[in-house]
Design an enzyme around this catalytic site. Structure first.
Site, PDB file in Angstrom:
ATOM      1  CB  SER A 119      -1.379  -0.931   4.796  1.00 37.68           C
ATOM      2  OG  SER A 119      -1.939  -0.141   3.781  1.00 37.68           O
ATOM      3  CG  ASP A 155       5.446   0.781   2.657  1.00 34.14           C
ATOM      4  OD1 ASP A 155       6.569   1.281   2.564  1.00 34.14           O
ATOM      5  OD2 ASP A 155       4.577   0.884   1.766  1.00 34.14           O
ATOM      6  CG  HIS A 182       1.924  -1.219   0.610  1.00 31.02           C
ATOM      7  ND1 HIS A 182       2.252  -0.272   1.555  1.00 31.02           N
ATOM      8  CD2 HIS A 182       0.604  -1.526   0.816  1.00 31.02           C
ATOM      9  CE1 HIS A 182       1.179  -0.005   2.309  1.00 31.02           C
ATOM     10  NE2 HIS A 182       0.188  -0.764   1.885  1.00 31.02           N
TER      11      HIS A 182
END
Length: 309
Positions: free
Chosen positions: A126, A150, A289
């Site tokens: 992220s 992700d 996620h």
């Protein structure tokens, strides 16, 4: 009624990680807290795993901290460094807030040179993935392989709206149970025990017994974002980093969660492969996620294969 103090030792819970994910455990792993001065009066904190020359650098996501990688680090069993990004965990605030990845990359470069100059890959999830892309542009000699967990520069306010809603919640909580209940609500793919560990690592109890996220210490002083602008409520616009992706000259792996909590869609994957035709993409069907929380052992196996063969 005053809230009871909750004991916390950041190195006391590794047996829980091992038990939850079926990892062998014959005692606490070798891990220590270290810090690096990145500018006069400002330091970055890190967890240094193992005794050898670190082979990997792990960068967590926004509103997380280095302990998010504990299970992955244990599954890998290699010497590595997991950094607390600026404005997160035990690190001081950033040069220009905690989400300016170009500025954060400068701090990360200083920390890597001090702690893991020979690392074979940088793994970023992220916000940490966006920072990894910026780092590859700023100090390419430090980035020998890239693992994006992700995330791509295609992440935007809409794709990350649920995450932003969670992060932008109450500034403090009256009790640990209140904090845990909210965390469970927004993390349906995670077990309660893992979320409890995560909270203890990522929040702190005040003298009055209330709780506050560690990253909240700096949010009141956050600038909106870097010059490229923000979207809507202030979500950073990372789209400018697509050009930096095109300049990456080392092997790249995108580890993509396939549950609805993921912030990567098919268009993002296509764009990554258009710009880097040799990049590898791996789908994790049971992850949202936070792959390091949902499928940490599988993620560790993919990192091992990609980086070390």
């Amino acid at each position: 009624m005053p809230q009871q103090r909750v004991p916390y030792d950041e190195f006391s819970m590794f047996h829980e990680n091992a038990e939850e994910f079926g990892l062998p455990y014959d005692g606490p792993p070798t891990v220590r807290r270290a810090s690096v001065e990145v500018e006069p009066g400002r330091r970055m904190s890190a967890l240094v795993w193992g005794d050898g020359d670190p082979e990997l650098v792990l960068l967590h996501g926004g509103a997380q901290n280095a302990h998010t990688w504990d299970t992955v680090a244990m599954a890998l069993g290699r010497p590595l460094v997991a950094l607390d990004l600026p404005g997160h965990g035990h690190s001081d605030g950033g040069r220009k807030g905690s989400v300016d990845v170009a500025e954060n990359a400068k701090d990360v470069a200083v920390a890597i040179r001090a702690l893991a100059p020979n690392a074979q890959a940088v793994v970023g999830m992220s916000l940490g993935g966006m920072t990894t892309i910026a780092l590859a542009d700023h100090a390419p000699e430090l980035v020998r392989k890239v693992v994006l967990v992700d995330v791509t520069p295609g992440v935007n306010e809409k794709k990350s709206s649920t995450i932003a809603e969670f992060i932008n919640g109450p500034e403090s909580f009256d009790s640990f149970d209140d904090l845990l209940a909210r965390t469970i609500q927004y993390n349906p793919t995670r077990t309660e025990s893992s979320l409890r560990r995560g909270i203890l690592h990522n929040a702190e109890q005040r003298e009055d017994g209330s709780w506050v996220w560690r990253y909240q210490r700096f949010r009141a002083f956050e600038p909106t974002a870097r010059g490229e602008g923000t979207e809507g409520t202030g979500h950073p616009n990372f789209g400018y980093l697509w050009d930096a992706v095109s300049r990456i000259e080392v092997p790249v792996l995108l580890a993509r969660g396939m549950r609805e909590q993921s912030v990567v869609d098919d268009d993002d994957e296509v764009e990554l492969l258009r710009r880097l035709p040799d990049a590898q993409v791996e789908h994790f069907e049971e992850a949202g996620h936070s792959l390091q929380g949902d499928t940490p052992v599988e993620l560790a196996q993919s990192i091992e294969k990609f980086v070390f063969g």
